[in-house]
Structure formats: C-alpha cells, structure tokens
Design an enzyme around this catalytic site. Structure first.
Site: not given
Length: 288
Positions: A53, A55, A112-113, A156
């Site tokens: 996983k 981003s 992404t943030a 989150h």
C-alpha cells in the site's frame, strides 16, 4: 507472498480475510505493517515486498516494475485530509490568510494529503505558506496545540479526534477537491510486482473485501489489536469512511481522480510531468 500495509483499521479490515487464510487459493501472506511514508520509499526500488500500500501521490516515483491494482486501496468522498490550527476567526469563518508565511506540518511530502494542500494553498493562501515541516502524523496535533507550529495537515482518524486537542478546522481539503473537480479523493493505492499474476492478486483482494463486508465482526479482534490507541467506535468510523465501493473497484471515476490529482500536481511543478505521463493510466498498462 510478502505484503506491506498500514496498521490502520481500513487496511487491516480489507486484508484480514486473506491474512487469516480465509480466501480459497490465495497464497499465505508474510505481512509487514508500515506507515505509508515507509512504503512510499520502498516502492522506489525493488527491495520492498511484492505487494504494498502506497500513496497515489507516490506513483510518479514508483519503480516501473510495480503496477497499480484497481482495488484494495483508499479512495472516496468525504474522507479528505484537514488543515488544523489552534485558533481562527471569532465568527468561525475559515481564513486561509492565517497561513500566509506560516509554518505548516505535513505527514509526508509524497502523499495525496500534501499534494491537495499545495494545490489548495496555491489558489487560496495569499502570498503562499512559509515553511513546510515533515512530521510523523501522530505528533502533528499535539505540536499545533502547544503552539510549536502554526498549522497542521492531518489524515486518518485525526478527522474524528482533533476536537479533543482544542483545535479548529481551517479547511477540509476533501470538500474543496470534490467541489473543485467533482471527483473522489485518491488516497492510498495498492501496487504489485508486474512479474506476478496481477489478475489473481486483484481477485484475492476483492474476495477479502467481500468477506470483510459479509462478516464485519470477523476482523474486529485483528483490527483492534493493531489500533489499540483507538476506541472501537473511532475504528468503525474509520472503516466506514475509507472502505467503500472504490476499495473493491476503482472504476472510471477512480482512475479519472488519480489522473486529475497527478495532472494538476505536475502542472504546479509538484511532481515531474514526464513521470506522470509515463504512468499511462488511460492505456490500462498500470492496471489489471
């Protein structure tokens, strides 16, 4: 098969059935639990696990021998990162000018943030922000609360817990993105080595998602064992927010969202334009 994903409730919920050996025909998993900033780095070479996983924002730097899978990740609506401050206008109206020339803590520069924040700030913060400080995400809210930094970008479960620190939300970047583009927010992606049977891996991930939805209580102990700092209610809210139809299949809107994010970031000089072009998302070469 070696796999790496975060200990966050959405990831453990999605992969529980596979890790527990409940998916017929799926190989046994050797799991590494790692924050996404670590897996983003691992994806740049071939020393990391076969499946992981990362981003979506890290895709331009991901080794070309990794392919983007169309399932298992985190993408949705109403689940974007937040910009938090210790104060705000007395009338409660968000004031982006509070960030002009200020120090803002972010959990990663390849997330992404971070891309959403820089794209939003380019449009809304007059004169631009000052210093960007990379900080582990669990340290950001306490640092804002103590006044050590002017603002923090959080992700989150912080969406649900920031009021406990007495902080104010300056901007919901997910809401801004959705209003500006009409698209969902691409957060976390699943990539796998191209040498593997990508269709089979995607099938096992979807089977694990389906099992999780059909048996929501089965993963509870596993999820909570990796989220001991969270209450069961917060963990459930986290899962409900980040595990959705896009988790099972990105679909046309999902791929369009990824293209929009990386395309805008390239236009702003935040990611290399040539690397975004090389992903060839529309051709399907990065997906199964």
């Amino acid at each position: 098969m070696k796999i790496a994903f975060s200990p966050c409730p959405n990831d453990t919920f999605v992969f529980h059935a596979w890790t527990a050996g409940l998916i017929p025909g799926a190989p046994r998993l050797d799991v590494t639990y790692a924050d996404i900033d670590i897996t983003n780095g691992l994806s740049e070479g071939l020393t990391g696990p076969e499946v992981m996983k990362i981003s979506y924002a890290a895709l331009p730097w991901t080794h070309p021998d990794y392919a983007l899978l169309p399932c298992g990740g985190a993408l949705g609506r109403g689940c974007g990162p937040l910009v938090l401050t210790a104060g705000g206008r007395t009338d409660g109206t968000p004031d982006p000018s509070l960030l002009t020339g200020k120090t803002v803590a972010v959990p990663s520069e390849r997330s992404t943030a971070y891309l959403l924040f820089r794209l939003w700030a380019a449009q809304n913060v007059p004169g631009g922000v000052g210093r960007i400080l990379v900080m582990p995400f669990h340290q950001i809210m306490p640092a804002v609360q103590r006044g050590e930094i002017d603002a923090g970008l959080v992700i989150h479960e912080a969406r649900f817990t920031y009021p406990q620190y007495g902080l104010s939300m300056l901007q919901d970047l997910g809401s801004w993105w959705e209003q500006d583009t009409g698209l969902p927010i691409p957060l976390g992606a699943i990539v796998a080595r191209r040498s593997l049977d990508l269709e089979a891996i995607a099938g096992w991930i979807r089977a694990s998602v389906d099992y999780a939805w059909a048996n929501p209580d089965a993963s509870r102990e596993y999820v909570m064992s990796h989220s001991q700092e969270l209450s069961p209610e917060v963990a459930k809210s986290h899962i409900d927010l980040y595990v959705n139809g896009f988790t099972r299949d990105l679909g046309a809107d999902g791929f369009a969202a990824v293209e929009a994010l990386l395309g805008r970031a390239a236009a702003e000089g935040l990611v290399p334009e040539e690397r975004v072009a090389s992903l060839k998302l529309r051709s399907g070469l990065n997906a199964v």
